[in-house]
Design a protein around this motif. Structure first.
Motif, PDB file in Angstrom:
ATOM      1  N   LYS A  52      31.669  30.384  40.372  1.00 48.81           N
ATOM      2  CA  LYS A  52      32.548  30.986  41.368  1.00 48.81           C
ATOM      3  C   LYS A  52      33.167  32.279  40.829  1.00 48.81           C
ATOM      4  O   LYS A  52      33.259  33.278  41.544  1.00 48.81           O
ATOM      5  CB  LYS A  52      33.650  30.001  41.769  1.00 48.81           C
ATOM      6  N   THR A  53      33.565  32.277  39.567  1.00 49.78           N
ATOM      7  CA  THR A  53      34.146  33.471  38.950  1.00 49.78           C
ATOM      8  C   THR A  53      33.118  34.588  38.868  1.00 49.78           C
ATOM      9  O   THR A  53      33.419  35.746  39.186  1.00 49.78           O
ATOM     10  CB  THR A  53      34.685  33.143  37.543  1.00 49.78           C
ATOM     11  N   GLU A  54      31.896  34.261  38.457  1.00 50.65           N
ATOM     12  CA  GLU A  54      30.849  35.267  38.367  1.00 50.65           C
ATOM     13  C   GLU A  54      30.525  35.844  39.737  1.00 50.65           C
ATOM     14  O   GLU A  54      30.315  37.052  39.875  1.00 50.65           O
ATOM     15  CB  GLU A  54      29.590  34.669  37.730  1.00 50.65           C
ATOM     16  N   LYS A  55      30.505  35.000  40.743  1.00 53.15           N
ATOM     17  CA  LYS A  55      30.245  35.474  42.096  1.00 53.15           C
ATOM     18  C   LYS A  55      31.374  36.406  42.561  1.00 53.15           C
ATOM     19  O   LYS A  55      31.119  37.455  43.157  1.00 53.15           O
ATOM     20  CB  LYS A  55      30.119  34.290  43.061  1.00 53.15           C
ATOM     21  N   PHE A  56      32.607  36.052  42.251  1.00 50.68           N
ATOM     22  CA  PHE A  56      33.768  36.860  42.649  1.00 50.68           C
ATOM     23  C   PHE A  56      33.710  38.246  42.015  1.00 50.68           C
ATOM     24  O   PHE A  56      33.957  39.252  42.664  1.00 50.68           O
ATOM     25  CB  PHE A  56      35.057  36.148  42.251  1.00 50.68           C
ATOM     26  N   TYR A  57      33.350  38.285  40.713  1.00 50.58           N
ATOM     27  CA  TYR A  57      33.324  39.566  40.004  1.00 50.58           C
ATOM     28  C   TYR A  57      31.964  40.266  40.098  1.00 50.58           C
ATOM     29  O   TYR A  57      31.794  41.350  39.544  1.00 50.58           O
ATOM     30  CB  TYR A  57      33.701  39.367  38.532  1.00 50.58           C
ATOM     31  N   GLY A  58      31.004  39.642  40.747  1.00 57.61           N
ATOM     32  CA  GLY A  58      29.693  40.268  40.928  1.00 57.61           C
ATOM     33  C   GLY A  58      28.849  40.302  39.674  1.00 57.61           C
ATOM     34  O   GLY A  58      27.997  41.153  39.515  1.00 57.61           O
ATOM     35  N   VAL A  59      29.078  39.373  38.749  1.00 58.83           N
ATOM     36  CA  VAL A  59      28.300  39.294  37.519  1.00 58.83           C
ATOM     37  C   VAL A  59      26.996  38.588  37.819  1.00 58.83           C
ATOM     38  O   VAL A  59      26.953  37.550  38.486  1.00 58.83           O
ATOM     39  CB  VAL A  59      29.071  38.505  36.422  1.00 58.83           C
ATOM     40  N   THR A  60      25.902  39.151  37.325  1.00 58.83           N
ATOM     41  CA  THR A  60      24.583  38.500  37.542  1.00 58.83           C
ATOM     42  C   THR A  60      23.903  38.199  36.249  1.00 58.83           C
ATOM     43  O   THR A  60      24.188  38.696  35.240  1.00 58.83           O
ATOM     44  CB  THR A  60      23.646  39.390  38.382  1.00 58.83           C
TER      45      THR A  60
END
Length: 60
Positions: A52-60
Protein backbone atom coordinates in the motif's frame (compact mmCIF):
# COMPACT_ATOMS: atom_id res chain seq x y z
CA UNK A 1 -7.50 -9.97 25.48
CA UNK A 2 -10.34 -12.46 25.19
CA UNK A 3 -9.73 -15.89 23.78
CA UNK A 4 -11.88 -18.28 21.83
CA UNK A 5 -11.56 -22.02 21.39
CA UNK A 6 -10.61 -23.35 17.98
CA UNK A 7 -10.89 -27.06 17.48
CA UNK A 8 -9.36 -28.80 14.50
CA UNK A 9 -8.79 -32.30 13.34
CA UNK A 10 -5.29 -33.22 12.13
CA UNK A 11 -3.68 -36.52 11.31
CA UNK A 12 -1.37 -38.26 13.73
CA UNK A 13 1.73 -37.71 11.61
CA UNK A 14 1.27 -33.94 11.57
CA UNK A 15 0.56 -33.88 15.31
CA UNK A 16 3.78 -35.79 15.96
CA UNK A 17 5.77 -33.27 13.90
CA UNK A 18 4.12 -30.39 15.75
CA UNK A 19 4.94 -32.01 19.10
CA UNK A 20 8.59 -32.39 18.08
CA UNK A 21 8.91 -28.79 16.90
CA UNK A 22 7.16 -27.46 19.99
CA UNK A 23 9.33 -29.58 22.29
CA UNK A 24 12.52 -28.26 20.66
CA UNK A 25 11.38 -24.77 21.60
CA UNK A 26 10.18 -25.76 25.06
CA UNK A 27 6.58 -24.95 24.15
CA UNK A 28 3.26 -26.72 24.21
CA UNK A 29 1.74 -27.68 20.87
CA UNK A 30 -1.01 -25.13 21.45
CA UNK A 31 1.48 -22.32 22.08
CA UNK A 32 3.58 -23.35 19.08
CA UNK A 33 0.58 -23.35 16.73
CA UNK A 34 -0.72 -20.01 18.02
CA UNK A 35 2.73 -18.44 17.71
CA UNK A 36 3.06 -19.75 14.16
CA UNK A 37 -0.34 -18.37 13.19
CA UNK A 38 0.40 -14.98 14.74
CA UNK A 39 3.75 -14.83 12.95
CA UNK A 40 2.14 -15.69 9.60
CA UNK A 41 -0.62 -13.12 10.15
CA UNK A 42 1.97 -10.42 10.93
CA UNK A 43 3.91 -11.25 7.75
CA UNK A 44 0.77 -10.91 5.63
CA UNK A 45 -0.27 -7.61 7.24
CA UNK A 46 3.26 -6.21 6.93
CA UNK A 47 3.46 -7.11 3.23
CA UNK A 48 0.05 -5.52 2.62
CA UNK A 49 1.22 -2.32 4.36
CA UNK A 50 4.41 -2.22 2.28
CA UNK A 51 2.43 -2.77 -0.93
CA UNK A 52 0.00 0.00 0.00
CA UNK A 53 2.86 2.39 0.82
CA UNK A 54 4.65 1.63 -2.44
CA UNK A 55 1.44 2.17 -4.38
CA UNK A 56 0.85 5.50 -2.59
CA UNK A 57 4.36 6.76 -3.38
CA UNK A 58 4.42 5.26 -6.88
CA UNK A 59 7.39 2.98 -6.20
CA UNK A 60 7.72 0.10 -8.66
Amino acid sequence: MASTVLSLRIDEELLDRLRQRAARRGMSVQDYVVRTLVHDDFDERFKAAVDKTEKFYGVT
